[in-house]
Motif scaffolding. Structure first.
Motif, PDB file in Angstrom:
ATOM      1  N   THR A  39       0.483  -1.301   0.106  1.00  0.00           N
ATOM      2  CA  THR A  39      -0.048  -0.427   0.060  1.00  0.00           C
ATOM      3  C   THR A  39       0.531   1.309  -0.015  1.00  0.00           C
ATOM      4  N   LEU A  40       2.128   1.307   0.435  1.00  0.00           N
ATOM      5  CA  LEU A  40       2.084   2.668   0.844  1.00  0.00           C
ATOM      6  C   LEU A  40       3.433   2.053  -0.367  1.00  0.00           C
ATOM      7  N   GLY A  41       4.151   1.404  -1.080  1.00  0.00           N
ATOM      8  CA  GLY A  41       5.483   1.256  -2.150  1.00  0.00           C
ATOM      9  C   GLY A  41       4.317   2.148  -2.945  1.00  0.00           C
ATOM     10  N   PRO A  42       3.416   1.823  -3.679  1.00  0.00           N
ATOM     11  CA  PRO A  42       3.053   3.275  -4.408  1.00  0.00           C
ATOM     12  C   PRO A  42       2.660   4.688  -4.134  1.00  0.00           C
ATOM     13  N   LEU A  43       2.138   4.828  -2.991  1.00  0.00           N
ATOM     14  CA  LEU A  43       2.277   6.009  -2.097  1.00  0.00           C
ATOM     15  C   LEU A  43       4.152   7.217  -2.614  1.00  0.00           C
ATOM     16  N   LEU A  44       4.435   6.215  -2.113  1.00  0.00           N
ATOM     17  CA  LEU A  44       5.874   6.315  -2.428  1.00  0.00           C
ATOM     18  C   LEU A  44       6.665   6.831  -3.577  1.00  0.00           C
ATOM     19  N   ARG A  49       8.049  10.941  -7.608  1.00  0.00           N
ATOM     20  CA  ARG A  49       6.908  11.682  -9.016  1.00  0.00           C
ATOM     21  C   ARG A  49       7.475  12.966  -8.870  1.00  0.00           C
ATOM     22  N   GLU A  50       6.980  13.931  -7.445  1.00  0.00           N
ATOM     23  CA  GLU A  50       6.358  14.945  -6.906  1.00  0.00           C
ATOM     24  C   GLU A  50       7.928  15.768  -6.590  1.00  0.00           C
ATOM     25  N   ALA A  58       8.199  17.458  -0.548  1.00  0.00           N
ATOM     26  CA  ALA A  58       6.431  16.290  -0.461  1.00  0.00           C
ATOM     27  C   ALA A  58       6.642  16.654   1.406  1.00  0.00           C
ATOM     28  N   LEU A  59       6.387  16.489   1.788  1.00  0.00           N
ATOM     29  CA  LEU A  59       5.819  16.560   3.332  1.00  0.00           C
ATOM     30  C   LEU A  59       5.756  14.980   3.726  1.00  0.00           C
ATOM     31  N   GLY A  79      14.048   3.270   3.600  1.00  0.00           N
ATOM     32  CA  GLY A  79      13.507   1.716   3.221  1.00  0.00           C
ATOM     33  C   GLY A  79      12.000   2.489   1.965  1.00  0.00           C
ATOM     34  N   MET A  80      11.572   4.011   2.772  1.00  0.00           N
ATOM     35  CA  MET A  80      10.974   4.911   1.959  1.00  0.00           C
ATOM     36  C   MET A  80      11.737   4.915   0.620  1.00  0.00           C
ATOM     37  N   ALA A  81      12.994   5.775   0.561  1.00  0.00           N
ATOM     38  CA  ALA A  81      14.112   6.027   0.379  1.00  0.00           C
ATOM     39  C   ALA A  81      13.902   5.245  -1.319  1.00  0.00           C
ATOM     40  N   LEU A  82      14.108   3.707  -0.969  1.00  0.00           N
ATOM     41  CA  LEU A  82      14.239   2.796  -1.949  1.00  0.00           C
ATOM     42  C   LEU A  82      12.910   2.719  -3.136  1.00  0.00           C
ATOM     43  N   HIS A  83      12.150   3.068  -2.429  1.00  0.00           N
ATOM     44  CA  HIS A  83      10.523   3.432  -3.134  1.00  0.00           C
ATOM     45  C   HIS A  83      10.389   4.436  -4.027  1.00  0.00           C
ATOM     46  N   TRP A  84      10.981   5.795  -4.109  1.00  0.00           N
ATOM     47  CA  TRP A  84      11.291   6.335  -5.493  1.00  0.00           C
ATOM     48  C   TRP A  84      11.718   6.100  -6.066  1.00  0.00           C
TER      49      TRP A  84
END
Length: 84
Positions: A39-44, A49-50, A58-59, A79-84
């Motif tokens: 769920t979070l991967g597509p959001l990240l 992209r933003e 982005a905040l 981990g969040m950065a890897l999904h950018w």
């Protein structure tokens, strides 16, 4: 500005998703596959992209880092950065 409330994304499992059992491993050796973020991967990816083609930032709000150790926070951000 894009404001993304992370608390609404799999909230009960945020820690499990962002801080895999790989804590203690070399963080730079972790890949996106080490993080279960259906769920979070597509959001990240949208956040990425933003940041890269849109407003430039982005905040991200409400990530419960106050409950995590310093190492867990580092792994979560990696981990969040890897999904950018």
């Amino acid at each position: 500005m894009a404001v993304l409330p992370l608390a609404t994304v799999r909230r009960p499992h945020t820690h499990t998703c962002l801080v895999p059992s790989a804590v203690g491993a070399q963080v730079t050796g972790l890949t996106a596959a080490d993080f279960d973020l259906p769920t979070l991967g597509p959001l990240l990816r949208d956040v990425g992209r933003e940041v890269h083609t849109g407003r430039g930032f982005a905040l991200l709000r409400r990530l419960p880092v106050e409950r995590w150790s310093r190492e867990e926070v580092l792994v979560a951000y990696w981990g969040m950065a890897l999904h950018w």
